[in-house]
Design an enzyme around this catalytic site. Sequence first.
Site, PDB file in Angstrom:
ATOM      1  N   ALA A  34       0.834  -1.206   0.000  1.00 42.89           N
ATOM      2  CA  ALA A  34       0.000   0.000   0.000  1.00 42.89           C
ATOM      3  C   ALA A  34       0.863   1.247   0.000  1.00 42.89           C
ATOM      4  CB  ALA A  34      -0.933  -0.005   1.217  1.00 42.89           C
ATOM      5  N   GLU A  35       1.888   1.280   0.855  1.00 40.94           N
ATOM      6  CA  GLU A  35       2.743   2.463   0.922  1.00 40.94           C
ATOM      7  C   GLU A  35       3.537   2.640  -0.367  1.00 40.94           C
ATOM      8  OE1 GLU A  35       5.846   4.865   3.776  1.00 40.94           O
ATOM      9  OE2 GLU A  35       4.719   3.179   4.590  1.00 40.94           O
ATOM     10  N   THR A  36       3.962   1.552  -0.970  1.00 40.02           N
ATOM     11  CA  THR A  36       4.721   1.626  -2.219  1.00 40.02           C
ATOM     12  C   THR A  36       3.908   2.271  -3.331  1.00 40.02           C
ATOM     13  OG1 THR A  36       6.082  -0.300  -1.665  1.00 40.02           O
ATOM     14  CG2 THR A  36       5.850   0.238  -4.006  1.00 40.02           C
ATOM     15  N   SER A  70       3.006   5.975  -2.425  1.00 33.22           N
ATOM     16  CA  SER A  70       4.176   6.853  -2.413  1.00 33.22           C
ATOM     17  C   SER A  70       4.641   7.180  -3.828  1.00 33.22           C
ATOM     18  CB  SER A  70       5.329   6.209  -1.638  1.00 33.22           C
ATOM     19  OG  SER A  70       5.050   6.160  -0.272  1.00 33.22           O
TER      20      SER A  70
END
Length: 151
Positions: free
Chosen positions: A61-63, A66
């Site tokens: 999710a963060e990848t 971001s």
Amino acid sequence: MWKKTLSLQQLNQFCQQSAVSHLGIRFSAQGENWLEAQLTVDERSCQPMGYLHGGVSALLAETVASLAGFCCVDDNFLVVGTEINASHLRPVKKGNTVTARATPARLGRSTQVWQIDLRDEQQQLCCSARLSLAVVNKQTLTQKGKEHNEK
């Protein structure tokens, strides 16, 4: 919305030699206001019971959010994660593929907030995440890094 027009191939190349490529995450689709990445659950990304590890769900999710956020800022800026929240709703078994789609909830000058939904191959929601990003000036960040290293 997009300030940088990086192809999926360029995004995948950008992530080489990092945790992203090590885990097998690959950017797979992009739309007018969203970006997707996929991960096939294997021994690198599952927990001992054979299901997608919750920490890897958060990393996926963060990848995707971001990199989406990075594509929404001018070249003089970067984005850095400040908070992530992930609710794990359904397990994904080893051998299956999960797709994460990031869409912006807010694209401000100093803060971005992204909604990320992870879905399995049957399009069932497996994880719902929210990521907050700080938009920072590259030059300021570089200067702070130099000052920190001098201490």
